[in-house]
Write an enzyme that holds these catalytic residues in place. Structure first.
Site: not given
Ligand code: AMP
Length: 400
Positions: A35, A201, A357, A380
């Site tokens: 950053r 999610k 991220g 974000g």
């Molecule tokens: P996000 O912050 O929502 O972009 O999620 C990122 C996180 O999702 C990372 O730490 C990944 O390890 C996790 N992730 C990706 N695919 C999977 C999966 N199939 N099952 C569980 N966690 C996951």
């Protein structure tokens, strides 16, 4: 709106809102200076014009006023180093008040002043006008180069702009690059436009998918969130991640996509594991027929081909979120394959933006950051931009 590059800063005090919210270890050493490095071109341009630079930022989430752990003084040396070692970098141990205004007042062309953490004042996050006005008095020109906080209507990111006349408030080079890259996707993108959305999610990504349904040709959905869509379409997903309360949302999004003629691609198969562990036993299975107790932790080999084909045909690509648990070696192949396809497509002339991220972490980890068109510094803020929201930090400069 003035353009930063055209503006001559000679003799001017530029008050720059930067995002120096960097991670520090127990010894107060910076563990990732991305950053700070991102703001260096903006600072250098002002100094080379013969201007003076006053930097303001937040660091961490201090709760009760000044705390050593969150002091920006820990950054002074490193900023000096990144500026080449010859530029004086002064520090004011308050961001407003007598010491700050005296030091700012005595600043000479070619010098930099770093103000103490803005969030030592509650007024910063509250967007307090009087506080913003006190900050504004320190500079002649306001430059916003903090894309990472552009989605916040804080005193230093948005409110402050009203205290500078037209022509004396502008985006810095980083902010300009971020906005220009995002706009290439949001306004008149070259088609086909593919959005690759992954991560854990669905709930975090609903709004972005909804907004992209208005613009994208194809939407690739991978990562943990794909299984909620799989289950919503009648699939058997074993113990894979699933947001039960979002099944209806997933169904609605799939329906809307069909109505709008947007092609949603879910991974045809998955790398499955018998537990969430780097040493788990693994196998592959159709993503809609995962055995009980097994969980999908990456997209499978067929899905890798399926997604790569779509990416190779794209002219504009937005990528947010990994395809699997890329932090574990056994489950990083999908994310690596997508990174490779995005890089190849970019080489053939597509415009690609990676942001948010974990996809940025993945692209850096696999060495692809210079093989895509743009890697965003905003988490974000970028998500909210693609959700179609007007970011206060951008609006404050554009609309006034
Ligand atoms: P996000 O912050 O929502 O972009 O999620 C990122 C996180 O999702 C990372 O730490 C990944 O390890 C996790 N992730 C990706 N695919 C999977 C999966 N199939 N099952 C569980 N966690 C996951």
């Amino acid at each position: 709106m003035s353009t930063f590059s055209e503006y001559n800063f000679a003799g001017q005090k530029a008050l720059i809102r930067v995002d120096f919210n960097v991670p520090l270890n127990d010894k107060m050493e910076i563990t990732d200076d991305t950053r700070i490095r991102a703001a260096i071109p903006t600072i250098k341009k002002i100094l080379s014009d013969g201007g003076m630079v006053i930097l303001m930022s937040h660091l961490g989430r201090p709760k009760d006023g000044p705390t050593d752990k969150y002091s920006l003084k820990h950054l002074v040396k490193h900023i000096g180093k990144l500026l080449g070692g010859k530029t004086p970098v002064l520090f004011a141990n308050d961001c407003i008040g007598e010491q700050a205004s005296m030091t700012a007042g005595m600043l000479k062309p070619g010098e930099v002043l770093l103000l103490e953490n803005l969030r030592f004042y509650k007024e910063e996050e509250k967007g307090d006008e009087a506080f913003a006005q006190k900050l504004a008095k320190l500079g002649d020109v306001y430059v916003n180069d903090a894309f990472g906080t552009a989605h916040r209507a804080h005193a230093s990111t948005a409110v402050i702009a009203k205290f500078f006349p037209k022509g004396k408030k502008m985006f810095g080079l980083l902010m300009e690059a971020e906005v220009n890259s995002a706009e290439k996707i949001l306004h008149n993108p070259q088609k086909p436009l593919t959005a690759i959305i992954g991560g854990a999610k669905v709930s975090d990504k609903i709004l972005i998918i909804e907004n992209l349904l208005e613009k994208a040709t194809d939407i690739i959905i991978g990562g943990g969130m794909a299984y909620t869509f799989m289950k919503a379409s009648g699939g058997k997903i074993g113990g894979s991640l699933c947001e039960e309360d979002r099944l209806q949302t997933a169904t609605d999004l799939l329906k809307k996509a069909t109505e709008k003629g947007v092609c949603i691609h879910l991974p045809s198969d998955s790398v499955i594991a018998d537990k969430f562990d780097a040493a788990a036993n693994t196998s592959t299975a159709p993503s809609n027929n995962i055995p009980d107790k097994w969980l999908g932790l990456d997209i499978g080999p067929n899905a890798c081909d399926q997604f790569s084909n779509v990416i190779h045909k794209s002219k504009t690509i937005l990528w947010n979120g990994p395809m699997g648990v890329f932090e574990m070696q056994k489950f990083q192949h999908g994310t690596k394959t997508v990174a490779t396809a995005v890089a190849e497509s970019t080489q053939k002339g597509a415009f690609s933006l990676v942001g948010g991220g974990d996809s940025v972490a993945a692209v850096n980890q696999f060495g692809f950051s210079d093989k895509v068109s743009y890697v965003s510094t905003g988490g974000g803020a970028l998500l909210e931009y693609f959700e179609g929201k007007e970011l206060p930090g951008i609006a404050a400069i554009r609309n006034s």
